[in-house]
Design an enzyme around this catalytic site. Structure first.
Site, short mmCIF file in Angstrom:
data_model
loop_
_atom_site.label_atom_id
_atom_site.label_comp_id
_atom_site.label_asym_id
_atom_site.label_seq_id
_atom_site.Cartn_x
_atom_site.Cartn_y
_atom_site.Cartn_z
N ALA A 32 0.85 -1.28 -0.15
CA ALA A 32 0.01 -0.03 0.20
C ALA A 32 0.91 1.22 0.05
O ALA A 32 0.74 2.17 0.94
CB ALA A 32 -0.91 -0.03 1.03
N LEU A 33 1.85 1.22 -1.09
CA LEU A 33 2.92 2.20 -1.24
C LEU A 33 2.38 3.74 -1.26
O LEU A 33 1.58 3.88 -1.94
CB LEU A 33 4.08 1.79 -2.05
CG LEU A 33 4.48 0.39 -2.07
CD1 LEU A 33 5.60 0.21 -3.33
CD2 LEU A 33 5.22 0.16 -0.87
N HIS A 34 3.30 4.45 -0.68
CA HIS A 34 2.92 5.85 -0.57
C HIS A 34 4.27 6.78 -0.75
O HIS A 34 5.21 6.20 -0.99
CB HIS A 34 2.17 6.49 0.54
CG HIS A 34 2.62 6.14 1.70
ND1 HIS A 34 3.85 6.63 2.38
CD2 HIS A 34 2.45 5.21 2.72
CE1 HIS A 34 4.26 6.17 3.39
NE2 HIS A 34 3.09 5.22 3.91
N GLY A 36 5.83 8.37 1.30
CA GLY A 36 7.15 7.85 2.28
C GLY A 36 7.89 6.67 1.74
O GLY A 36 9.21 6.87 1.82
N HIS A 37 7.25 5.83 1.52
CA HIS A 37 7.87 4.43 0.85
C HIS A 37 8.98 4.86 -0.09
O HIS A 37 9.92 4.41 -0.04
CB HIS A 37 6.99 3.31 0.55
CG HIS A 37 5.97 2.81 1.43
ND1 HIS A 37 4.65 2.93 1.67
CD2 HIS A 37 6.39 2.02 2.72
CE1 HIS A 37 4.11 2.57 2.64
NE2 HIS A 37 5.16 1.80 3.28
N GLN A 61 3.68 -10.05 13.21
CA GLN A 61 3.82 -8.53 13.90
C GLN A 61 2.55 -7.82 14.05
O GLN A 61 2.46 -7.00 14.69
CB GLN A 61 4.78 -7.74 13.08
CG GLN A 61 4.05 -6.88 11.92
CD GLN A 61 5.23 -6.22 11.16
OE1 GLN A 61 6.14 -6.87 10.58
NE2 GLN A 61 5.09 -4.85 10.93
N GLN A 155 11.01 1.02 15.86
CA GLN A 155 11.51 -0.07 15.13
C GLN A 155 12.95 0.25 14.81
O GLN A 155 13.74 -0.80 14.33
CB GLN A 155 10.67 -0.14 13.76
CG GLN A 155 10.82 -1.23 12.87
CD GLN A 155 9.88 -1.29 11.79
OE1 GLN A 155 8.94 -2.00 11.85
NE2 GLN A 155 10.06 -0.59 10.77
P1 AMP Z 1 5.53 -0.18 6.18
O1 AMP Z 1 4.99 -0.46 4.84
O2 AMP Z 1 4.37 0.70 7.31
O3 AMP Z 1 5.97 -1.46 7.15
O4 AMP Z 1 6.58 0.77 6.04
C1 AMP Z 1 7.78 0.39 5.40
C2 AMP Z 1 9.09 1.41 5.56
O5 AMP Z 1 8.43 2.64 5.33
C3 AMP Z 1 9.31 1.53 7.19
O6 AMP Z 1 10.61 1.55 7.35
C4 AMP Z 1 8.52 2.84 7.51
O7 AMP Z 1 9.16 3.65 8.61
C5 AMP Z 1 8.68 3.50 6.33
N1 AMP Z 1 7.44 4.56 6.15
C6 AMP Z 1 6.31 4.74 6.46
N2 AMP Z 1 5.57 5.69 6.20
C7 AMP Z 1 6.65 6.57 6.13
C8 AMP Z 1 6.99 7.92 5.81
N3 AMP Z 1 5.64 8.84 6.17
N4 AMP Z 1 8.03 8.85 5.48
C9 AMP Z 1 9.01 7.90 5.61
N5 AMP Z 1 9.04 6.37 5.69
C10 AMP Z 1 7.93 6.03 5.85
#
Ligand code: AMP
Length: 280
Positions: A32-34, A36-37, A61, A155
């Site tokens: 569900a990439l955005h 931030g990813h 988890q 984390q």
């Molecule tokens: P997730 O898919 O939520 O497990 O996140 C995967 C990686 O993306 C993890 O290292 C998160 O900390 C990072 N991440 C999630 N949201 C953001 C964001 N808004 N800005 C930067 N990195 C993010």
């Protein structure tokens, strides 16, 4: 982009790249990439020759089954975004491929007392699941560098400790939090917020900013209390924690210190959100 669901062909491809002396950057995600990813992919592209990303919604988890079931998934869109971003490999395994028959869950308890604080306290077993999957992913991919978001600050501490103990040759990178224009930290979970909740959600960063703006020896304690009230006064928000701690071990401050971090977790409607802000 090269897409793999199975470990063996993925590993032979990566080995071939390693033989060409190419440095491999790795970005683990739950999809569900955005943006931030994608900022992690960009950071990895800058420091490494090729980037591998994984998408795996890791059941171990999640301490809450409903949360796991409702976790947003959109693999077609994720693939499109990764192709656009210049990601070289996507590893998108099944649960069977990742956990197989010799499954055992690691314990995060040995990684330090801060495991049981904040996220660890509110999501029992969460970091056991994180350690289990991240260790497995590192063993499979054998990256040169890994990229994690500060959004999941605790984390980051856990993964750094894991690397120091078990994978000393892997370089850790912590990347800045990507935010929406009103400051809300980007999250896969944000799509679940309705219009009113979305407005309320921006109070999380407003509360953290309030603490940062008043971070001095005179007003530090009152500003934390005021920030908590900002959250409590909104009917869509239910605070789990708002703490100011030592950035290295997450123990709550008992006296003013310039070197500190404010961390928050709150339910916004049914959606659990987290955020943090370094105060120095
Ligand atoms: P997730 O898919 O939520 O497990 O996140 C995967 C990686 O993306 C993890 O290292 C998160 O900390 C990072 N991440 C999630 N949201 C953001 C964001 N808004 N800005 C930067 N990195 C993010």
């Amino acid at each position: 982009m090269n897409l793999y669901q199975d470990i063996k062909p993925l590993q032979s491809h990566l080995q071939a790249k390693r033989r060409q002396n190419l440095r491999i950057g790795f970005v683990p995600t739950m999809g569900a990439l955005h943006a931030g990813h994608l900022s992690l992919i960009d950071a990895a592209k800058e420091k490494c020759d090729i980037v591998a990303c994984s998408i795996f919604v890791n059941p171990t988890q999640f301490n809450n089954l409903l949360d796991l079931e409702l976790y947003p998934r959109n693999i077609e869109n994720d693939i499109r975004l990764l192709v656009q971003s210049g990601c070289y490999i996507l590893f998108h395994p099944t649960i069977e491929e990742m956990y197989g028959s010799d499954f055992h869950k690691d314990s995060a308890a040995v990684y330090g007392p801060y495991i049981n604080l904040l996220e660890g306290a509110h999501r029992p077993g969460h970091f056991d699941g994180v350690i289990t999957i991240v260790k497995r992913l590192f063993e499979i991919i054998e990256p040169d560098e890994v990229f994690f978001g500060q959004k999941d600050y605790q984390q980051c501490l856990v993964i750094k400790t894991l690397l120091e103990r078990n994978f000393t040759n892997i370089v850790f990178n912590r990347c800045a939090i990507k935010r929406e224009t009103d400051g809300l930290a980007m999250s896969s979970r944000n799509v679940k917020l309705n219009k009113e909740e979305r407005i309320a959600a921006s109070l999380l960063i407003q509360a953290l900013n309030h603490i940062k703006a008043n971070w001095n020896a005179e007003t530090w304690e009152t500003s934390i209390a005021e920030a908590k009230k900002m959250i409590a006064h909104n009917k869509h928000l239910q605070l789990e924690y708002l703490c100011v701690t030592d950035p290295d071990n997450l123990t709550e401050l008992s006296a003013f210190n310039m070197n500190a971090i404010a961390l928050i977790a709150a339910y916004c409607g049914q959606t659990r959100l987290i955020d943090n802000l370094l105060l120095n």
